[in-house]
Design a protein around this motif. Structure first.
Motif: not given
Length: 332
Positions: A193-198, A217-228
């Protein structure tokens, strides 16, 4: 026994290479990608085909629902009886899959914003795949990357198209039964997910890509950061409480909101799933799933968030290796 079946024997070159090999040998306008440990329900392809015939614009890709095969009984490679697994870990994943497909993918489908199709079961327009160069090994999740690439390509060409998710075609796939294998799977998913967004960061908030670039795509970035944020949030809040920065009332309210919201989504997803599709035939199955939907938020969810944090660190360190998940035969 199967006169129309063509088996291609080739050197091992990775999943993307095997998919491209099949793509090159395919003789029809659409191709279906299915994992080796996946079983399709009898009418799944027909349901996808009907959507293609009904669509007023070219259909580039379609996906269906993925369900947990562990515990399910098969006869002649067909689902004959649906049972719940004996182990707890696969049942937690059943709840997770139900919630994810119902609230996540079906929700984005209603907004015409499908960005992720499961590699275990996806349907693609062959010509569209060839236009974008087929599957690539840019990331460890080629299924996610190819969908984003299709969106990008056809948005730039300003051609009408449809990429979507359907809630009724179903496939059943094996899931990990040990924490070690589950951690490998979840790290790979999140790393991809992170690789693709980048890789496609140029699409973010770019009006040229419509709702895909400005919303999905901003939503999935928010979801990716949300794990941290979620993983660090628990120890930070408890630390602030013990240092006297936060009150006991705030701590309790935080736990109620954090855990209660997750329980609401899990239990609500199970109820809606069973009301709509009735996949699990017995009330004892539904009751057991509801109990696991509650228990999932008391350790399992936090554990999978930690796996995603590990993947985030892997991404920051430039890790690109595909962690292979080993699965035993778990169906009858």
């Amino acid at each position: 026994m199967y006169p129309n079946l063509l088996v291609v024997d080739k050197e091992r070159g990775g999943k993307f290479d095997a998919l491209n090999c099949g793509l090159n040998f395919a003789q029809y306008p659409y191709v279906c990608t299915v994992d080796a440990d996946t079983v399709l329900e009898v009418d799944s392809l027909l349901r996808l085909g009907r959507k293609i015939l009904e669509s007023e614009v070219p259909v580039l890709a379609l996906g269906g629902v993925v369900r947990v095969l562990n515990g399910v009984k098969l006869e002649e490679s067909k689902v004959s009886s649906i049972e719940l697994p004996k182990k707890a870990l696969p049942i937690f994943q059943i709840v997770e899959y139900i919630r994810g497909f119902l609230f996540g993918r079906l929700g984005w489908e209603k907004l015409n914003g499908t960005l992720i199709l499961s590699g275990a079961f996806s349907f693609f327009n062959k010509d569209a795949l060839l236009q974008v160069g087929g599957f690539k090994n840019f990331t460890v999740t080629e299924d996610f990357e190819i969908v984003v690439r299709l969106h990008k390509h056809f948005r730039e060409k300003k051609e009408d198209y449809y990429i979507g998710f359907l809630p009724d075609p179903v496939c059943w796939t094996e899931v990990p039964e040990t924490l070690g294998e589950l951690s490998k799977q979840r790290r790979r998913w999140h790393l991809g997910l992170l690789q693709t967004l980048w890789l496609y960061k140029g699409m973010f908030f770019n009006p040229k890509y419509g709702r895909i670039g400005c919303l999905v795509m901003p939503f999935y970035l928010f979801e990716a950061v949300g794990a941290v944020v979620e993983t660090l949030g628990y120890p930070i809040v408890f630390l602030c409480y013990f240092l006297g920065i936060l009150s006991f009332e705030f701590l309790v309210l935080f736990l109620i909101l954090a855990i209660g919201y997750g329980i609401f989504l899990s239990v609500g997803g199970i109820f809606l799933e069973e009301m709509s599709f009735k996949r699990y035939p017995r009330w004892s199955h539904v009751l057991r799933l509801l109990l696991y939907g509650i228990a999932e938020n008391l350790g399992y969810r936090q554990m999978t968030s930690f796996f995603r944090v590990e993947a985030t660190l892997q991404f920051l360190l430039g890790y690109k290796k595909w962690e292979i998940v080993k699965k035993a035969k778990v169906y009858n």
